[in-house]
Motif scaffolding. Structure first.
Motif, PDB file in Angstrom:
ATOM      1  N   ASN A   1       0.831  -1.192   0.000  1.00  0.00           N
ATOM      2  CA  ASN A   1       0.000   0.000   0.000  1.00  0.00           C
ATOM      3  C   ASN A   1       0.876   1.258   0.000  1.00  0.00           C
ATOM      4  O   ASN A   1       1.624   1.502   0.944  1.00  0.00           O
ATOM      5  CB  ASN A   1      -0.892  -0.048   1.270  1.00  0.00           C
TER       6      ASN A   1
ATOM      7  N   TYR B   1       0.446   4.919   0.175  1.00  0.00           N
ATOM      8  CA  TYR B   1      -0.451   6.059   0.439  1.00  0.00           C
ATOM      9  C   TYR B   1      -1.829   5.851  -0.193  1.00  0.00           C
ATOM     10  O   TYR B   1      -2.337   6.720  -0.895  1.00  0.00           O
ATOM     11  CB  TYR B   1       0.177   7.356  -0.061  1.00  0.00           C
ATOM     12  N   GLY B   2      -2.363   4.652  -0.006  1.00  0.00           N
ATOM     13  CA  GLY B   2      -3.718   4.375  -0.483  1.00  0.00           C
ATOM     14  C   GLY B   2      -3.772   3.809  -1.894  1.00  0.00           C
ATOM     15  O   GLY B   2      -4.843   3.402  -2.335  1.00  0.00           O
ATOM     16  N   ARG B   3      -2.651   3.780  -2.599  1.00  0.00           N
ATOM     17  CA  ARG B   3      -2.649   3.184  -3.947  1.00  0.00           C
ATOM     18  C   ARG B   3      -1.783   1.928  -3.935  1.00  0.00           C
ATOM     19  O   ARG B   3      -0.877   1.785  -3.124  1.00  0.00           O
ATOM     20  CB  ARG B   3      -2.043   4.174  -4.973  1.00  0.00           C
ATOM     21  N   GLU B   4      -2.083   1.035  -4.905  1.00  0.00           N
ATOM     22  CA  GLU B   4      -1.294  -0.198  -4.980  1.00  0.00           C
ATOM     23  C   GLU B   4       0.056   0.065  -5.653  1.00  0.00           C
ATOM     24  O   GLU B   4       0.114   0.728  -6.698  1.00  0.00           O
ATOM     25  CB  GLU B   4      -2.076  -1.249  -5.779  1.00  0.00           C
ATOM     26  N   TYR B   5       1.096  -0.424  -5.041  1.00  0.00           N
ATOM     27  CA  TYR B   5       2.455  -0.321  -5.594  1.00  0.00           C
ATOM     28  C   TYR B   5       3.110  -1.701  -5.573  1.00  0.00           C
ATOM     29  O   TYR B   5       2.681  -2.593  -4.837  1.00  0.00           O
ATOM     30  CB  TYR B   5       3.283   0.644  -4.733  1.00  0.00           C
TER      31      TYR B   5
END
Ligand code: ASP
Ligand code: MG
Length: 338
Positions: free
Chosen positions: A81, A83-87
């Motif tokens: 995660n 900062y709220g996005r998938e990485y």
């Protein structure tokens, strides 16, 4: 070619040494490990020397990003995660190699990669979860140019190690020879024919299975190439031959003596429509590749390149049974270690 399955060093993998992985703070001090690590430092230095002499620029590698290489032979990517996005953690820097090549033309990374390999890979002595590959890309090059660079690189590195580590190699019990050039080149079809003629199963439509690849590797005394893999064998970025649909303009280099895969490389797909078509065909969702698709729309030159794993190169050069002997703090599937 040598006879199949001749007993050589690499066959006698001793799994009991897996147990020591949780104590790498001790094994790293072992005299044998110190020799391997010194040789590895020379390998890295020599590789840089060779690539720099050809005009390649070393760039800092990416470690994380929104997408990474999906073509990793059955391993899984690490997702987290951001900062709220998938990485993702880089499974390979292929997408970034194309980005960097579009700027500087001839580039390389020493790229740390993470691949969550299947559990049974722990027992083959061939796979690490964390490793480094020397990852090279050149604008306007063909896959034959890339093979030439891979061959030159390996030969240069072996010569350098022989020159600087004669004693260390002797202590490790390794008889290393300078590879004979040019390396033999087999098409994927020829490689499958050879395997089948020895009663080993392999398909003309798919990647050669690991164990078959190992058997093939035993049949050679020098490194060799397999090229022209079928479409079903590789990720979307290996370029399909426009004149020979279904055949990819790509290659692997294999070490001899049972050490197996050394290098994967290819010409790249670079036209956005074709990449999207290939992504769909390989089960990838183009919508997930935001920046990469935008970059292709912006336009990048055609290119070719390859990746060579530093630990596998070290294993081959030092004649080590297991890949975990070629890394100071090895991570192997399912083993909890420093
Ligand atoms: N991305 C490939 C790999 O990691 C290497 C390459 O094609 O350059 O196997
Ligand atoms: Mg590969």
């Amino acid at each position: 070619m040598r006879k199949m399955a001749e007993t050589v060093y690499v066959k006698e993998l001793d799994l009991s040494s897996l147990g020591s992985l949780s104590k790498s703070y001790i094994t790293i001090r072992h005299p044998r490990m110190k020799k391997v690590l010194r040789i590895q430092a020379t390998i890295c230095m020599a590789a840089r020397e060779y690539l720099d002499s050809l005009g390649f620029i070393e760039l800092l590698p990416p470690i994380i990003g929104p997408v990474t290489d999906p073509g990793i032979r059955g391993a899984k990517q690490v997702t987290f995660n951001f900062y709220g996005r998938e990485y993702k953690v880089m499974s390979s820097a292929i997408l970034y190699k194309q980005m960097a090549m579009a700027s500087l033309g001839k580039i390389y990374f020493f790229s740390p990669n993470i691949r969550l390999e299947p559990l049974d890979s722990a027992k083959t002595g061939r796979h690490l979860v964390e490793f480094v590959q020397i990852d090279i890309e050149q604008a306007h090059a063909s896959y034959f140019d890339a093979m030439e660079i891979a061959e030159g690189l390996l030969t240069y590195v072996v010569k350098k190690v022989l020159k600087e580590h004669e004693e260390d190699l002797k202590d490790l019990g390794r008889e290393l020879k300078v590879p004979r050039r040019p390396f033999k080149k087999l098409t994927h079809k020829e490689a499958v024919d050879i395997l089948r003629s020895h009663g080993i199963e392999a398909s003309y439509e798919h990647e050669i299975p690991w164990e078959a690849e190992k058997e093939l590797s035993y049949m050679f005394e020098d490194p060799f190439f397999i090229y022209d893999y079928p479409r079903g064998a590789r990720g979307f970025y290996d370029r399909e031959d426009p004149e020979r649909p279904g055949i990819l303009r790509d290659f692997d280099m294999l070490y001899p003596e049972g050490y197996g895969e050394a290098v994967s490389g290819a010409e790249r797909e670079y036209k956005v429509e074709k990449v999207i078509e290939r992504m769909r065909a390989t089960g990838e969702n183009p919508a997930k590749y935001g920046w990469y698709i935008e970059m292709l729309k912006y336009g990048i030159p055609p290119s070719a390149g390859f990746g060579i794993g530093v630990e596998r190169l070290t294993r081959y050069i030092c004649g080590l049974k297991a890949i975990w002997e070629a890394r100071p703090y090895p991570k192997v599937a399912g083993i909890y270690s420093p």
